[in-house]
Enzyme design. Structure first.
Site: not given
Length: 327
Positions: A116, A197, A200
């Site tokens: 991240k 995967k 969103k």
């Protein structure tokens, strides 16, 4: 929350938009099943959502929408404890105590922080200390088991290390949770990039099926799903990830094995059409239940869960304060 014959299970979800099909089939559907065998605690972790920049007011509405999703898929506020993290102040207080027994090097090694921090222009200190708050979320409720997949295993292992270190320093204060691999989870991949995967993220809109998608939108996304050029329908995730993902979707929706499903198809077109139809049938009842929920009703359900959660959280936090000698 006080049945001594059932283990206590904790799961949390960020309010970052509508739950997508990967969330549901990979984790949330299992949470519904676990209500029959555990004292289920389901937390909407809005404090975690603040670790990256958000617009004012965004989190509150997103929290209500996440609660609607969870209730619609089958989380029963009467049978389980469904609440919002920030409404229980003990989460933040315990997180600080756990940060004090967590090593800098442990946090620096967390793979999710590395991923991240590399993709964000602004990296907050909260994103770095995120695992300590996550550990607090879990141990604050004397949690016995945490149903997580391999992508969260590192976080749970750190939680166990932190809890054990705290107990070593202050006595047997915290319950050390166990990892439980979800029994019926499915690894659902992106329809446009089947090696990743389903998520969103903004660049995955066409590859992600949301629980709020219309039948037409689902059909369109499945029709455009990436496959390959050899034309053979078989379940082979390594060499045929796109086709295998479609088979997984259809198999999970119908309760079959993907290898069994593959035997019925010789072409990709019918497979895509049947997968879309099965997903639509799976989602429609959820959408119907969700449409019946209004903000006021959901907020009242969350308040009921908050009251139940606080009973346990205050007891555990009192133990912690006494052990640390802050009384």
């Amino acid at each position: 929350m006080n049945d001594p014959l059932r283990p206590r299970a904790f799961s949390g979800i960020q309010p970052t938009g509508t739950i997508h099909l990967g969330n549901y089939l990979g984790a949330c559907r299992n949470w519904v099943t676990m209500q029959d065998t555990t004292d289920g605690i389901y937390c909407i972790v809005d404090l975690h959502a603040l670790s990256v920049p958000r617009e004012p007011g965004e989190i509150r509405q997103a929290t209500l929408e996440a609660a609607k999703d969870l209730i619609a898929i089958g989380i029963d506020p009467e049978r389980s404890t469904l609440f919002v993290q920030s409404r229980i102040r003990e989460h933040s207080e315990l997180a600080w105590h756990l940060q004090c027994v967590t090593a800098f090097g442990e946090l620096r090694r967390m793979t999710q922080f590395k991923d991240k921090s590399e993709s964000n222009d602004f990296v907050s200190a909260a994103l770095f200390t995120y695992p300590a708050l996550q550990a607090a979320d879990i141990v604050l409720y004397d949690t016995d088991v945490v149903p997580v997949g391999d992508d969260q295993r590192q976080h749970l292992e750190l939680t166990r290390d932190i809890a054990n270190r705290f107990n070593s320093r202050f006595g047997e204060v915290l319950v050390v949770p166990e990892h439980r691999i979800p029994a019926a989870g499915a690894r659902i991949m992106d329809l446009q990039n089947p090696t990743n995967k389903m998520s969103k993220s903004a660049d995955a809109v066409n590859g992600t099926v949301m629980l709020t998608d219309t039948a037409a939108e689902i059909t369109k996304k499945l029709k455009r799903a990436v496959t390959d050029n050899d034309g053979e329908v078989r379940f082979d995730p390594e060499n045929k990830p796109g086709v295998s993902n479609l088979l997984t979707l259809l198999a999970v929706a119908t309760g079959e094995a993907p290898e069994t499903v593959a035997e019925r198809y010789e072409q990709y077109g019918p497979l895509k059409a049947d997968a879309a139809e099965a997903i639509i049938s799976l989602i429609e009842p959820i959408q119907a239940r969700r449409a019946e929920l209004d903000d006021g009703t959901v907020d009242a359900m969350l308040k009921m869960g908050e009251d139940k959660a606080r009973e346990v959280a205050t007891t555990v936090m009192d133990r912690v304060r006494q052990a640390v000698d802050l009384h």
